[in-house]
Design a protein around this motif. Structure first.
Motif, PDB file in Angstrom:
ATOM      1  N   GLU A 290       1.151  -1.634  -0.127  1.00 50.45           N
ATOM      2  CA  GLU A 290      -0.023   0.248   0.463  1.00 50.45           C
ATOM      3  C   GLU A 290       1.099   1.109   0.196  1.00 50.45           C
ATOM      4  O   GLU A 290       1.023   1.949  -0.559  1.00 50.45           O
ATOM      5  N   PHE A 291       1.827   1.292   0.467  1.00 53.55           N
ATOM      6  CA  PHE A 291       2.578   2.199   0.975  1.00 53.55           C
ATOM      7  C   PHE A 291       4.407   2.346   0.454  1.00 53.55           C
ATOM      8  O   PHE A 291       5.446   2.894   0.629  1.00 53.55           O
ATOM      9  N   ASN A 292       4.265   1.387  -0.923  1.00 49.80           N
ATOM     10  CA  ASN A 292       5.575   1.578  -1.548  1.00 49.80           C
ATOM     11  C   ASN A 292       6.792   1.108  -0.719  1.00 49.80           C
ATOM     12  O   ASN A 292       7.822   2.033  -1.074  1.00 49.80           O
ATOM     13  N   ILE A 293       7.036   0.300   0.341  1.00 54.49           N
ATOM     14  CA  ILE A 293       7.765   0.276   1.529  1.00 54.49           C
ATOM     15  C   ILE A 293       9.119  -1.186   0.587  1.00 54.49           C
ATOM     16  O   ILE A 293       8.234  -2.363   0.848  1.00 54.49           O
ATOM     17  N   ASN A 294       9.600  -1.231   0.803  1.00 55.77           N
ATOM     18  CA  ASN A 294      11.078  -1.699   0.199  1.00 55.77           C
ATOM     19  C   ASN A 294      11.397  -2.737   1.386  1.00 55.77           C
ATOM     20  O   ASN A 294      12.017  -3.968   1.223  1.00 55.77           O
ATOM     21  N   GLU A 295      11.026  -1.958   2.576  1.00 58.60           N
ATOM     22  CA  GLU A 295      12.107  -3.228   3.487  1.00 58.60           C
ATOM     23  C   GLU A 295      11.199  -4.841   3.273  1.00 58.60           C
ATOM     24  O   GLU A 295      10.232  -4.804   3.428  1.00 58.60           O
ATOM     25  N   ASP A 296      12.255  -5.484   4.158  1.00 55.38           N
ATOM     26  CA  ASP A 296      11.788  -6.749   4.302  1.00 55.38           C
ATOM     27  C   ASP A 296      11.174  -6.898   5.189  1.00 55.38           C
ATOM     28  O   ASP A 296      11.790  -6.311   6.338  1.00 55.38           O
ATOM     29  N   ILE A 297      10.523  -8.083   5.096  1.00 56.53           N
ATOM     30  CA  ILE A 297       9.622  -9.004   6.483  1.00 56.53           C
ATOM     31  C   ILE A 297      10.963  -9.352   7.398  1.00 56.53           C
ATOM     32  O   ILE A 297      11.416 -10.605   6.785  1.00 56.53           O
ATOM     33  N   SER A 298      11.433  -9.435   8.507  1.00 55.01           N
ATOM     34  CA  SER A 298      12.783 -10.424   8.902  1.00 55.01           C
ATOM     35  C   SER A 298      12.287 -10.637   9.742  1.00 55.01           C
ATOM     36  O   SER A 298      11.072 -10.627  10.819  1.00 55.01           O
ATOM     37  N   LEU A 299      12.484 -11.965  10.659  1.00 55.17           N
ATOM     38  CA  LEU A 299      12.671 -12.687  11.709  1.00 55.17           C
ATOM     39  C   LEU A 299      12.532 -11.139  12.787  1.00 55.17           C
ATOM     40  O   LEU A 299      11.823 -11.751  14.033  1.00 55.17           O
TER      41      LEU A 299
END
Length: 291
Positions: A97-106
């Motif tokens: 939705e907000f064009n965030i490139n950060e990965d979803i990390s543990l």
């Protein structure tokens, strides 16, 4: 042996990462009355604690405080997979939705602590009871030791008062023996004075005087009073709970003292009866604290 109803004891015991501290306080009470304060997690053990306390205490109001700590226990960690999936889906939606490139990390996911469920692996109830029982035994041993020490002091004080009572009874008996002949003589003289112009049957007169004198005799009361003193002393040496029996014996001693007082006409005997009742009352107050 006399044992006081008043005392305090503490017991501490630790085993297998479980630690118990037990405080026990006991005060005077007519019957047995136990108040038990347990952590909520141990309420299932209340009946066992009460049963143990009943085996240790015959009479008194007893407050039992149990503190419980556990540390270093084994744990079982479970993951709420459905909740975790929901968090991941939400995070993906936010990224898109907000064009965030950060990965979803543990690291990010572990910040949501509610996805983890940590359960302590508790011991079985019987195992916990066996640990608690040791702390209870230590607490009640300390309590009973204190009650016995206080009971010994009560025992010594009561025996001194019993000695005083014996001496008072001896004084009453000696005075009564001397008064018997005087009483008969004065009674006969008074009757003769009042009936000086009336012919009397001397034998019948002496019989009636003897009957009146017998009714005013305190010999039986003195014998029973001495018997109660002996029984009181024997009871003090008993190893069982003696408080109620001592209370009954004191009531009987007081009954005999009252009867002697009601029959007495001599001022010395009356004064001795007052002293006698004072000592009996002092003993009665002391035995209210005996189990």
């Amino acid at each position: 042996m006399a044992k006081s109803m008043t005392g305090f004891g503490r017991g501490e015991y630790s085993e297998d990462n479980y630690s118990f501290t037990v405080d026990v306080r006991s005060v005077n009470h007519r019957y047995s009355d136990f108040s038990i304060r347990l952590p909520k997690s141990l309420l299932a053990l209340e009946d066992k604690v009460r049963e143990f306390a009943s085996s240790q205490i015959n009479r008194g109001k007893v407050d039992i405080y149990i503190k419980y700590d556990s540390f270093g226990q084994d744990v079982d960690i479970k993951i709420d997979t459905n909740l975790t999936k929901s968090y991941i889906n939400c995070l993906k939606t936010i990224k898109d939705e907000f064009n965030i490139n950060e990965d979803i990390s543990l690291t990010l996911l572990t910040r949501f602590s509610d996805i983890f469920k940590v359960d302590k692996i508790e011991k079985e109830e019987e195992e916990i009871w066996n640990i608690l029982r040791v702390a209870l035994e230590k607490a009640f041993n300390a309590l009973n030791n204190m009650k016995e020490r206080e009971g010994q002091r009560l025992d010594e004080d009561i025996k001194l008062k019993l000695k005083d009572i014996r001496e008072i009874v001896d004084n009453i008996e000696a005075k009564a023996d001397n008064l018997a002949g005087e009483y008969l003589y004065k009674l006969r003289e008074r009757i003769m004075e009042l009936t000086q112009n009336i012919a009397l049957d001397e034998n019948r007169l002496m019989t009636e005087i003897a009957i009146i004198a017998d009714k005013s005799s305190i010999d039986e009361e003195i014998v029973r009073l001495r018997s109660h003193i002996v029984e009181f002393e024997k009871t003090l040496e008993s190893q069982s709970a003696i408080g109620r029996k001592l209370d009954f014996i004191v009531q009987e001693m007081n009954r005999e003292a009252n009867t002697i007082g009601s029959k007495a006409t001599d001022i010395d005997i009356i004064n001795n009866v007052v002293n006698l009742k004072t000592q009996i009352e002092k003993i009665r107050e002391q035995i209210q604290n005996i189990e």
